[in-house]
Design a protein around this motif. Structure first.
Motif, PDB file in Angstrom:
ATOM      1  N   LYS A 313       0.829  -1.220   0.057  1.00 27.49           N
ATOM      2  CA  LYS A 313       0.144   0.135   0.114  1.00 27.49           C
ATOM      3  C   LYS A 313       0.914   1.189  -0.147  1.00 27.49           C
ATOM      4  O   LYS A 313       1.964   1.320   0.641  1.00 27.49           O
ATOM      5  CB  LYS A 313      -1.109  -0.090   1.319  1.00 27.49           C
ATOM      6  N   PHE A 314       0.548   2.323  -0.661  1.00 23.80           N
ATOM      7  CA  PHE A 314       1.014   3.394  -1.180  1.00 23.80           C
ATOM      8  C   PHE A 314       1.202   4.339   0.442  1.00 23.80           C
ATOM      9  O   PHE A 314       0.060   4.396   1.118  1.00 23.80           O
ATOM     10  CB  PHE A 314       0.561   4.409  -2.041  1.00 23.80           C
ATOM     11  N   LYS A 315       2.326   4.674   0.772  1.00 28.38           N
ATOM     12  CA  LYS A 315       2.462   5.436   2.100  1.00 28.38           C
ATOM     13  C   LYS A 315       3.309   6.883   1.598  1.00 28.38           C
ATOM     14  O   LYS A 315       4.326   6.914   0.909  1.00 28.38           O
ATOM     15  CB  LYS A 315       3.104   4.997   3.063  1.00 28.38           C
ATOM     16  N   ALA A 316       2.658   8.106   2.196  1.00 30.30           N
ATOM     17  CA  ALA A 316       3.106   9.257   1.780  1.00 30.30           C
ATOM     18  C   ALA A 316       4.654   9.306   2.346  1.00 30.30           C
ATOM     19  O   ALA A 316       5.604  10.043   1.882  1.00 30.30           O
ATOM     20  CB  ALA A 316       2.269  10.433   2.334  1.00 30.30           C
ATOM     21  N   VAL A 317       4.904   8.898   3.546  1.00 33.66           N
ATOM     22  CA  VAL A 317       6.391   9.008   4.117  1.00 33.66           C
ATOM     23  C   VAL A 317       7.473   8.277   3.270  1.00 33.66           C
ATOM     24  O   VAL A 317       8.621   8.515   3.421  1.00 33.66           O
ATOM     25  CB  VAL A 317       6.118   8.292   5.355  1.00 33.66           C
ATOM     26  N   ASP A 318       7.074   7.308   2.475  1.00 29.04           N
ATOM     27  CA  ASP A 318       7.898   6.715   1.567  1.00 29.04           C
ATOM     28  C   ASP A 318       8.512   7.735   0.508  1.00 29.04           C
ATOM     29  O   ASP A 318       9.579   7.293   0.051  1.00 29.04           O
ATOM     30  CB  ASP A 318       7.347   5.545   1.015  1.00 29.04           C
ATOM     31  N   VAL A 319       7.829   8.553   0.312  1.00 26.51           N
ATOM     32  CA  VAL A 319       8.220   9.391  -0.898  1.00 26.51           C
ATOM     33  C   VAL A 319       8.486  10.883  -0.262  1.00 26.51           C
ATOM     34  O   VAL A 319       8.529  12.041  -0.964  1.00 26.51           O
ATOM     35  CB  VAL A 319       7.238   9.728  -1.931  1.00 26.51           C
ATOM     36  N   ALA A 320       8.976  11.162   1.096  1.00 27.16           N
ATOM     37  CA  ALA A 320       8.959  12.365   1.486  1.00 27.16           C
ATOM     38  C   ALA A 320      10.249  12.873   1.052  1.00 27.16           C
ATOM     39  O   ALA A 320      11.368  12.291   0.791  1.00 27.16           O
ATOM     40  CB  ALA A 320       9.088  12.046   3.351  1.00 27.16           C
ATOM     41  N   PRO A 321      10.351  14.579   1.179  1.00 25.77           N
ATOM     42  CA  PRO A 321      11.430  15.020   0.418  1.00 25.77           C
ATOM     43  C   PRO A 321      12.602  15.122   1.405  1.00 25.77           C
ATOM     44  O   PRO A 321      12.489  14.483   2.505  1.00 25.77           O
ATOM     45  CB  PRO A 321      11.023  16.510   0.309  1.00 25.77           C
ATOM     46  N   ALA A 322      13.782  15.252   0.806  1.00 25.47           N
ATOM     47  CA  ALA A 322      15.023  15.218   1.571  1.00 25.47           C
ATOM     48  C   ALA A 322      14.855  16.425   2.603  1.00 25.47           C
ATOM     49  O   ALA A 322      14.493  17.402   2.526  1.00 25.47           O
ATOM     50  CB  ALA A 322      16.136  15.458   0.952  1.00 25.47           C
ATOM     51  N   HIS A 323      15.514  15.782   4.010  1.00 25.19           N
ATOM     52  CA  HIS A 323      15.668  16.946   5.017  1.00 25.19           C
ATOM     53  C   HIS A 323      14.309  17.308   5.661  1.00 25.19           C
ATOM     54  O   HIS A 323      13.947  18.331   6.303  1.00 25.19           O
ATOM     55  CB  HIS A 323      16.280  18.077   4.708  1.00 25.19           C
ATOM     56  N   ALA A 324      13.030  16.309   5.408  1.00 25.08           N
ATOM     57  CA  ALA A 324      11.849  16.805   5.758  1.00 25.08           C
ATOM     58  C   ALA A 324      11.537  15.824   6.844  1.00 25.08           C
ATOM     59  O   ALA A 324      11.804  14.463   6.930  1.00 25.08           O
ATOM     60  CB  ALA A 324      10.801  16.396   4.753  1.00 25.08           C
ATOM     61  N   THR A 325      10.804  16.155   7.958  1.00 21.61           N
ATOM     62  CA  THR A 325      10.565  15.186   9.036  1.00 21.61           C
ATOM     63  C   THR A 325       9.368  14.581   8.566  1.00 21.61           C
ATOM     64  O   THR A 325       8.184  14.953   8.147  1.00 21.61           O
ATOM     65  CB  THR A 325      10.081  16.214  10.240  1.00 21.61           C
ATOM     66  N   LYS A 326       9.543  13.331   8.833  1.00 16.50           N
ATOM     67  CA  LYS A 326       8.484  12.329   8.107  1.00 16.50           C
ATOM     68  C   LYS A 326       7.010  12.352   8.748  1.00 16.50           C
ATOM     69  O   LYS A 326       5.992  12.274   8.302  1.00 16.50           O
ATOM     70  CB  LYS A 326       8.922  10.836   8.331  1.00 16.50           C
ATOM     71  N   GLU A 327       7.152  12.746  10.232  1.00 16.48           N
ATOM     72  CA  GLU A 327       5.788  13.027  10.843  1.00 16.48           C
ATOM     73  C   GLU A 327       5.093  14.224  10.324  1.00 16.48           C
ATOM     74  O   GLU A 327       3.930  14.077  10.072  1.00 16.48           O
ATOM     75  CB  GLU A 327       5.973  12.875  12.289  1.00 16.48           C
ATOM     76  N   VAL A 328       5.825  15.174  10.286  1.00 21.56           N
ATOM     77  CA  VAL A 328       5.258  16.496   9.729  1.00 21.56           C
ATOM     78  C   VAL A 328       5.033  16.373   8.328  1.00 21.56           C
ATOM     79  O   VAL A 328       3.723  17.086   7.971  1.00 21.56           O
ATOM     80  CB  VAL A 328       6.365  17.768  10.069  1.00 21.56           C
ATOM     81  N   TYR A 329       5.479  15.676   7.399  1.00 22.25           N
ATOM     82  CA  TYR A 329       5.119  15.704   6.167  1.00 22.25           C
ATOM     83  C   TYR A 329       3.799  14.484   6.068  1.00 22.25           C
ATOM     84  O   TYR A 329       3.144  15.127   5.265  1.00 22.25           O
ATOM     85  CB  TYR A 329       6.358  14.910   5.336  1.00 22.25           C
ATOM     86  N   ALA A 330       3.769  13.739   6.990  1.00 25.57           N
ATOM     87  CA  ALA A 330       2.682  12.838   6.676  1.00 25.57           C
ATOM     88  C   ALA A 330       1.432  13.506   7.081  1.00 25.57           C
ATOM     89  O   ALA A 330       0.292  13.200   6.923  1.00 25.57           O
ATOM     90  CB  ALA A 330       2.803  11.470   7.424  1.00 25.57           C
ATOM     91  N   SER A 331       1.593  14.479   8.151  1.00 29.31           N
ATOM     92  CA  SER A 331       0.388  14.938   8.692  1.00 29.31           C
ATOM     93  C   SER A 331      -0.380  15.918   7.590  1.00 29.31           C
ATOM     94  O   SER A 331      -1.549  16.315   7.664  1.00 29.31           O
ATOM     95  CB  SER A 331       0.882  16.064  10.138  1.00 29.31           C
ATOM     96  N   ILE A 332       0.481  16.344   6.827  1.00 31.95           N
ATOM     97  CA  ILE A 332      -0.242  17.006   5.407  1.00 31.95           C
ATOM     98  C   ILE A 332      -1.352  16.352   4.852  1.00 31.95           C
ATOM     99  O   ILE A 332      -2.508  16.694   4.465  1.00 31.95           O
ATOM    100  CB  ILE A 332       0.744  17.611   4.404  1.00 31.95           C
ATOM    101  N   PHE A 333      -1.163  14.990   4.793  1.00 31.92           N
ATOM    102  CA  PHE A 333      -2.086  14.135   4.007  1.00 31.92           C
ATOM    103  C   PHE A 333      -3.145  13.309   5.146  1.00 31.92           C
ATOM    104  O   PHE A 333      -3.885  12.611   4.444  1.00 31.92           O
ATOM    105  CB  PHE A 333      -1.236  13.116   3.270  1.00 31.92           C
TER     106      PHE A 333
END
Length: 355
Positions: A313-333
């Protein structure tokens, strides 16, 4: 009664192939069919089907003459025996079978082998253009083989032939200008190797090249070492050589190679189907349910081929940009979080620190 459609050929009279639509009422027998073709009855003309002569009294509406059959009109050559046993239409196989029934231990093996090199393996008719060879080295006239495939009447011995992909079109070299359309009753070998001149009569080993279809003797390919056809100069590999009418060991080797190629093709097909599904998963499409071929055990079945477990299953954290916090990036979606936050009296919907 419904009309019957048949094909008519006459190499002796040089008549091209005709398609006839006949009514069993107007032309109930072969005798009436001859009357419809000629103004008077000609006793010297007779019909054959699959190399066997037919009587003029044979009815058209019979199991011996199914629809879409190919009837051949021939001229009966007068003989000196006078016993009525030879009509000039029987193939060499007919004589061999008759002789084998009376004296099974006295059949000349050379005559049997010569018959395989001169006649179609399916219809026992003399070879005529276009000809094909299967993966086991059997030689056929293409027309009766295609008719048998369409009518689903291929014998069990040739069950490995499923369609045109299992046929190799071949090109024979005639002797002294004799073409494939020469008279059917011509005796002796009619083809030869274009390089060595050896006759295509069963005494020498012949090979068909799958890359171009030319038929050459094994002696020519052995003496002139080349990776290209000696006639058209098209390259070929060792696996492109097919022994024509080989012995038991050669046929067994060809069968093993044929099975290996089929297994390799199935694996390649399964791998291609798996790659297609994986590409769809990378694009963010979650495949589920029987519509996309995913079974209840987490496996998938694409086009009838099992390709293992389901796509992750697709997860947003798997394609997070470099130097980005995965938890913060995932909270967008995501609309909520699994962590428990303390709530204020003024806004119960927002966690502490975000209001």
């Amino acid at each position: 009664m419904q009309s019957v459609q048949i094909f008519l050929q006459s190499p002796d009279l040089q008549i091209p192939t005709q398609t006839l639509t006949l009514s069993p009422i107007q032309t109930p027998t072969l005798h009436h069919l001859k009357l419809s073709l000629f103004s008077q009855t000609l006793p010297s003309l007779f019909f054959t089907l699959n190399g066997k002569p037919l009587l003029d009294s044979t009815p058209l509406l019979t199991s011996r003459i199914p629809p879409l059959s190919t009837l051949i009109l021939r001229i009966r050559t007068p003989g000196g025996g006078g016993d009525g046993g030879a009509t000039g239409a029987e193939s060499r196989d007919c004589y061999l079978n008759m002789y084998a029934e009376k004296k099974p231990d006295k059949v000349d093996p050379y005559e049997q082998r010569l018959s395989k090199f001169l006649n179609c393996s399916l219809s026992n008719e003399p070879l005529k253009d276009p000809c094909v060879v299967d993966m086991l080295g059997n030689v056929f006239n293409k027309e009766p083989l295609v008719e048998a495939l369409l009518g689903k009447k291929v014998p069990k011995a040739f069950g490995h032939i499923k369609g045109l992909k299992d046929m190799i079109p071949v090109h024979f070299t005639s002797i002294s200008g004799q073409g494939l359309e020469s008279r059917a009753e011509a005796s002796g070998p009619r083809f030869q190797c274009p390089i060595s001149g050896l006759e295509f009569n069963g005494k020498s080993k012949f090979l068909a090249l799958r890359s171009c279809g030319h038929v050459l003797s094994a002696k020519a390919l052995k003496e002139v070492k080349s990776s290209a056809c000696l006639v058209c100069h098209v390259g070929f590999k060792e696996g492109d050589k097919v022994v024509i009418n080989g012995n038991e060991e050669e046929v067994a080797a060809l069968r093993e190679r044929m099975e290996a190629e089929k297994a390799k093709s199935r694996v390649k097909k399964a791998k291609k189907a798996k790659n297609e599904v994986e590409e769809e998963g990378v694009e963010g499409v979650r495949l589920s349910g029987t519509k996309h071929g995913i079974d209840g055990k987490g496996g998938e079945n694409v086009k009838g081929v099992s390709i293992g477990p389901a796509v992750k299953k697709f997860k947003a954290v798997d394609v997070a940009p470099a130097h980005a916090t995965k938890e913060v990036y995932a909270s967008i979606f995501t609309s909520s979080s699994t962590k428990k936050f303390k709530e204020t009296y003024s806004c119960r919907s927002l966690p502490l620190g975000r209001n």
